[in-house]
Design a protein around this motif. Structure first.
Motif, PDB file in Angstrom:
ATOM      1  N   HIS A  63     -10.685   8.112   2.987  1.00  0.00           N
ATOM      2  CA  HIS A  63     -10.158   6.899   2.346  1.00  0.00           C
ATOM      3  C   HIS A  63     -10.957   5.657   2.765  1.00  0.00           C
ATOM      4  CE1 HIS A  63      -6.703   9.343   1.164  1.00  0.00           C
ATOM      5  NE2 HIS A  63      -6.399   8.356   0.341  1.00  0.00           N
ATOM      6  N   ASN A  64     -12.051   5.887   3.476  1.00  0.00           N
ATOM      7  CA  ASN A  64     -12.946   4.802   3.921  1.00  0.00           C
ATOM      8  C   ASN A  64     -12.248   3.772   4.803  1.00  0.00           C
ATOM      9  OD1 ASN A  64     -15.332   5.768   2.653  1.00  0.00           O
ATOM     10  ND2 ASN A  64     -14.536   5.024   0.707  1.00  0.00           N
ATOM     11  N   LEU A  65     -11.295   4.224   5.594  1.00  0.00           N
ATOM     12  CA  LEU A  65     -10.656   3.358   6.580  1.00  0.00           C
ATOM     13  C   LEU A  65     -11.199   3.715   7.954  1.00  0.00           C
ATOM     14  CD1 LEU A  65      -6.931   3.496   5.398  1.00  0.00           C
ATOM     15  CD2 LEU A  65      -8.496   1.571   5.177  1.00  0.00           C
ATOM     16  N   THR A  66     -11.465   2.695   8.757  1.00  0.00           N
ATOM     17  CA  THR A  66     -11.900   2.937  10.128  1.00  0.00           C
ATOM     18  C   THR A  66     -10.673   3.281  10.973  1.00  0.00           C
ATOM     19  OG1 THR A  66     -11.605   0.653  10.836  1.00  0.00           O
ATOM     20  CG2 THR A  66     -13.755   1.216   9.858  1.00  0.00           C
ATOM     21  N   PRO A  67     -10.882   3.880  12.129  1.00  0.00           N
ATOM     22  CA  PRO A  67      -9.738   4.131  13.008  1.00  0.00           C
ATOM     23  C   PRO A  67      -8.967   2.850  13.345  1.00  0.00           C
ATOM     24  CG  PRO A  67     -11.613   5.425  13.725  1.00  0.00           C
ATOM     25  CD  PRO A  67     -12.115   4.499  12.643  1.00  0.00           C
ATOM     26  N   GLU A 109       0.824   5.434   0.734  1.00  0.00           N
ATOM     27  CA  GLU A 109       0.569   4.174   1.432  1.00  0.00           C
ATOM     28  C   GLU A 109      -0.855   4.123   1.977  1.00  0.00           C
ATOM     29  OE1 GLU A 109       5.108   3.214   2.938  1.00  0.00           O
ATOM     30  OE2 GLU A 109       3.853   4.582   4.104  1.00  0.00           O
ATOM     31  N   LEU A 110      -1.353   5.259   2.452  1.00  0.00           N
ATOM     32  CA  LEU A 110      -2.737   5.316   2.932  1.00  0.00           C
ATOM     33  C   LEU A 110      -3.690   4.936   1.800  1.00  0.00           C
ATOM     34  CD1 LEU A 110      -4.582   6.140   5.354  1.00  0.00           C
ATOM     35  CD2 LEU A 110      -4.718   8.389   4.266  1.00  0.00           C
ATOM     36  N   GLY A 111      -3.430   5.458   0.612  1.00  0.00           N
ATOM     37  CA  GLY A 111      -4.252   5.114  -0.542  1.00  0.00           C
ATOM     38  C   GLY A 111      -4.166   3.640  -0.896  1.00  0.00           C
ATOM     39  N   ILE A 112      -2.969   3.068  -0.771  1.00  0.00           N
ATOM     40  CA  ILE A 112      -2.792   1.642  -1.075  1.00  0.00           C
ATOM     41  C   ILE A 112      -3.571   0.790  -0.088  1.00  0.00           C
ATOM     42  CG2 ILE A 112      -1.101  -0.236  -1.121  1.00  0.00           C
ATOM     43  CD1 ILE A 112       0.875   1.884  -2.297  1.00  0.00           C
ATOM     44  N   PHE A 113      -3.472   1.089   1.204  1.00  0.00           N
ATOM     45  CA  PHE A 113      -4.245   0.338   2.198  1.00  0.00           C
ATOM     46  C   PHE A 113      -5.738   0.501   1.946  1.00  0.00           C
ATOM     47  CE2 PHE A 113      -0.327   0.261   4.763  1.00  0.00           C
ATOM     48  CZ  PHE A 113      -0.357  -1.064   5.177  1.00  0.00           C
ATOM     49  N   SER A 114      -6.152   1.704   1.589  1.00  0.00           N
ATOM     50  CA  SER A 114      -7.562   1.956   1.317  1.00  0.00           C
ATOM     51  C   SER A 114      -8.070   1.064   0.196  1.00  0.00           C
ATOM     52  CB  SER A 114      -7.753   3.433   0.950  1.00  0.00           C
ATOM     53  OG  SER A 114      -9.064   3.676   0.535  1.00  0.00           O
ATOM     54  N   VAL A 115      -7.302   0.948  -0.875  1.00  0.00           N
ATOM     55  CA  VAL A 115      -7.708   0.120  -2.001  1.00  0.00           C
ATOM     56  C   VAL A 115      -7.641  -1.359  -1.642  1.00  0.00           C
ATOM     57  CG1 VAL A 115      -7.084  -0.565  -4.349  1.00  0.00           C
ATOM     58  CG2 VAL A 115      -7.099   1.840  -3.727  1.00  0.00           C
ATOM     59  N   MET A 116      -6.549  -1.773  -0.992  1.00  0.00           N
ATOM     60  CA  MET A 116      -6.402  -3.195  -0.637  1.00  0.00           C
ATOM     61  C   MET A 116      -7.528  -3.675   0.266  1.00  0.00           C
ATOM     62  SD  MET A 116      -2.366  -4.032   0.029  1.00  0.00           S
ATOM     63  CE  MET A 116      -2.505  -3.543   1.721  1.00  0.00           C
ATOM     64  N   TRP A 117      -7.956  -2.813   1.167  1.00  0.00           N
ATOM     65  CA  TRP A 117      -8.966  -3.217   2.136  1.00  0.00           C
ATOM     66  C   TRP A 117     -10.363  -2.745   1.745  1.00  0.00           C
ATOM     67  CZ3 TRP A 117      -5.722  -1.650   7.020  1.00  0.00           C
ATOM     68  CH2 TRP A 117      -4.671  -2.572   7.170  1.00  0.00           C
ATOM     69  N   SER A 118     -10.537  -2.292   0.517  1.00  0.00           N
ATOM     70  CA  SER A 118     -11.857  -1.845   0.090  1.00  0.00           C
ATOM     71  C   SER A 118     -12.783  -3.042  -0.089  1.00  0.00           C
ATOM     72  CB  SER A 118     -11.770  -1.070  -1.229  1.00  0.00           C
ATOM     73  OG  SER A 118     -11.563  -1.949  -2.313  1.00  0.00           O
ATOM     74  N   TYR A 151     -12.222  -9.488   1.254  1.00  0.00           N
ATOM     75  CA  TYR A 151     -13.414 -10.145   1.762  1.00  0.00           C
ATOM     76  C   TYR A 151     -13.740  -9.706   3.177  1.00  0.00           C
ATOM     77  CZ  TYR A 151     -10.460 -13.384   4.438  1.00  0.00           C
ATOM     78  OH  TYR A 151      -9.575 -13.921   5.324  1.00  0.00           O
ATOM     79  N   LYS A 152     -13.167  -8.581   3.635  1.00  0.00           N
ATOM     80  CA  LYS A 152     -13.401  -8.157   5.018  1.00  0.00           C
ATOM     81  C   LYS A 152     -14.879  -7.962   5.314  1.00  0.00           C
ATOM     82  CE  LYS A 152     -13.083  -3.180   4.731  1.00  0.00           C
ATOM     83  NZ  LYS A 152     -12.444  -1.984   5.190  1.00  0.00           N
ATOM     84  N   ASN A 153     -15.642  -7.517   4.316  1.00  0.00           N
ATOM     85  CA  ASN A 153     -17.060  -7.278   4.552  1.00  0.00           C
ATOM     86  C   ASN A 153     -17.904  -8.537   4.427  1.00  0.00           C
ATOM     87  OD1 ASN A 153     -16.836  -4.446   4.999  1.00  0.00           O
ATOM     88  ND2 ASN A 153     -16.428  -4.231   2.834  1.00  0.00           N
ATOM     89  N   THR A 154     -17.375  -9.568   3.796  1.00  0.00           N
ATOM     90  CA  THR A 154     -18.124 -10.818   3.663  1.00  0.00           C
ATOM     91  C   THR A 154     -17.634 -11.891   4.626  1.00  0.00           C
ATOM     92  OG1 THR A 154     -16.658 -11.553   1.894  1.00  0.00           O
ATOM     93  CG2 THR A 154     -18.689 -10.436   1.236  1.00  0.00           C
TER      94      THR A 154
END
Length: 78
Positions: free
Chosen positions: A14-18, A36-45, A50-53
């Motif tokens: 799901h491309n989430l870090t630990p 919920e894991l899928g929802i967090f994955s999408v929200m934080w993608s 902007y987590k990556n920027t």
């Protein structure tokens, strides 16, 4: 329908870090469900947040370079 067990491998898929997974658990106060894991994955993608920027955004100025004297020079319409 039985949801799959949440494993480190599934979290990684799901491309989430630990750390992000731990934060999701902290927010919920429990282990997230598969949905919920899928929802967090999408929200934080990268495409939805902007987590990556964030490091780049921190380099932008936060105050205008215009001086107060420049603003005083503007004409007012009465």
């Amino acid at each position: 329908m039985t949801e799959p067990a949440i494993t480190p491998e599934l979290v990684a898929k799901h491309n989430l870090t630990p750390d992000e997974y731990a934060h999701a658990k902290q927010i919920l106060g429990r282990e997230p469900s598969y949905t919920e894991l899928g929802i967090f994955s999408v929200m934080w993608s990268e495409h939805c947040s902007y987590k990556n920027t964030r490091p780049l955004l921190k380099t932008f100025p936060t105050k205008s370079k215009k001086s107060s004297s420049a603003r005083r020079g503007k004409r007012r319409h009465h």
